[in-house]
Write an enzyme that holds these catalytic residues in place. Structure first.
Site, PDB file in Angstrom:
ATOM      1  N   HIS A  20       3.761  -6.362  10.587  1.00  0.00           N
ATOM      2  CA  HIS A  20       4.366  -6.187  11.913  1.00  0.00           C
ATOM      3  C   HIS A  20       5.804  -6.721  11.932  1.00  0.00           C
ATOM      4  CE1 HIS A  20       0.037  -6.126  13.727  1.00  0.00           C
ATOM      5  NE2 HIS A  20       0.282  -5.104  12.935  1.00  0.00           N
ATOM      6  N   HIS A  43       0.398   2.480  16.879  1.00  0.00           N
ATOM      7  CA  HIS A  43       0.276   1.265  16.068  1.00  0.00           C
ATOM      8  C   HIS A  43       0.145   1.605  14.581  1.00  0.00           C
ATOM      9  CE1 HIS A  43      -0.128  -2.944  15.212  1.00  0.00           C
ATOM     10  NE2 HIS A  43      -1.014  -2.584  14.302  1.00  0.00           N
ATOM     11  N   HIS A 102      -3.511   0.348   5.649  1.00  0.00           N
ATOM     12  CA  HIS A 102      -2.746  -0.432   4.667  1.00  0.00           C
ATOM     13  C   HIS A 102      -3.090  -0.100   3.226  1.00  0.00           C
ATOM     14  CE1 HIS A 102      -0.829  -2.610   7.741  1.00  0.00           C
ATOM     15  NE2 HIS A 102      -1.982  -2.919   8.282  1.00  0.00           N
ATOM     16  N   ASP A 133       2.480   0.156  11.629  1.00  0.00           N
ATOM     17  CA  ASP A 133       2.021  -0.435  10.365  1.00  0.00           C
ATOM     18  C   ASP A 133       2.640   0.276   9.156  1.00  0.00           C
ATOM     19  OD1 ASP A 133       0.362  -2.429  11.383  1.00  0.00           O
ATOM     20  OD2 ASP A 133      -1.426  -1.168  11.364  1.00  0.00           O
TER      21      ASP A 133
HETATM   22 ZN    ZN Z   1      -1.073  -3.571  12.466  1.00  0.00          ZN
END
Ligand code: ZN
Length: 283
Positions: A82, A239, A266, A243
């Site tokens: 973030h 969001h 991720h 990321d």
């Molecule tokens: Zn995140």
């Protein structure tokens, strides 16, 4: 914010305090201006020798529910994405982040507080030109139902799509291009999880600092957060874009290309970036 051609840093220091999302530990993060061509660096000022962790792919050691940097066996910085996303959004190339513990503050689970603090300091141009990574050959990464690809473009853009088997999310898509208003459109989008995941996360020792103040928690009938209100109808996909922009900072240079991402996260983001680096090195 158009694509800036010169490297940027901040005018002066700024401090952000709070607890980390996964470790739940209190941490002070001091953001400091840094010289041209020095990149983004985290420094663990609480450890002997003040070890420096450059925010680059080679220092990524873990990708479960967040991106973790590490050197040797003991030095870690958890959940950096973030902070890095805010830097990508503000086109900051050079910065030092001094931490007195192992995870930057989660703030409200978005990048808003970082963006606000950094803008208040002032983002300033430096003399050196940005070393932009221009994509000339398309590249595609796929795994199960996930797809991340990049194509040549005259700017940086992300077309992100998520699909969940939940009535609140279902399918959401969001497109961001350099020049769009990151502080308004992306930075406020908060992290999210499903209620049934929390027990498992805590068992793994994760989400210790997680609460309804810093994450959207989704249950079968809606969200648990007291205000019961999303910041955007499609906050979830925003969001995911946040990321991905954070993880892309691990390339160590600004990217010019069009990314299409479906069901990213991720783990996949990092594998995609690894594949991209291999291609660029000609392997
Ligand atoms: Zn995140």
């Amino acid at each position: 914010m158009e694509q800036n051609n010169r490297q940027q840093t901040i005018r002066k220091e700024t401090l952000i305090k709070g607890v980390g999302l996964h470790t739940g530990r209190k941490c002070r993060a001091l953001f400091k201006p840094a010289p041209e061509n020095s990149g983004i660096k985290f420094i663990r000022v609480d450890l002997p020798g003040r070890p420096v962790l450059e925010a680059t792919l080679k220092n990524v050691v873990d990708i479960i529910r967040g991106t973790t940097l590490g050197i040797n066996d003991e030095v870690r910085v958890y959940t950096i994405e973030h902070v890095l996303s805010a830097l990508n959004g503000l086109q900051i190339d050079n910065l030092t982040i001094e931490l007195d513990d192992n995870e930057p503050p989660v703030a409200d689970g978005s990048a808003q507080e970082f963006v606000k603090a950094l803008r208040e300091c002032g983002v300033v141009e430096q003399n050196a030109q940005k070393n932009i990574l221009k994509i000339e050959t398309p590249l595609e990464y796929t795994a199960n139902q996930t797809l991340i690809r990049i194509d040549p473009s005259d700017t940086f853009e992300i077309d992100c799509e998520i699909t969940y088997d939940h009535p609140m999310i279902k399918q959401q898509r969001f497109v961001f291009r350099r020049g769009d208003d990151y502080p308004k459109e992306i930075a406020p989008a908060r992290t999210f999880c499903f209620d049934y995941e929390i027990e498992a996360l805590k068992k793994k020792g994760l989400a210790k600092g997680g609460s309804l103040d810093n994450a959207i928690v989704i249950g079968p009938d809606g969200i648990y957060n007291p205000e019961f209100k999303l910041r955007f109808d499609n906050e979830f996909v925003r969001h995911k874009t946040l990321d991905l922009m954070g993880d892309l900072m691990l390339l160590g240079q600004p990217l010019q290309g069009k990314i299409t991402a479906k069901r990213c996260g991720h783990g996949h983001n990092i594998k995609f970036i690894e594949k991209l680096m291999e291609q660029l090195r000609g392997e």
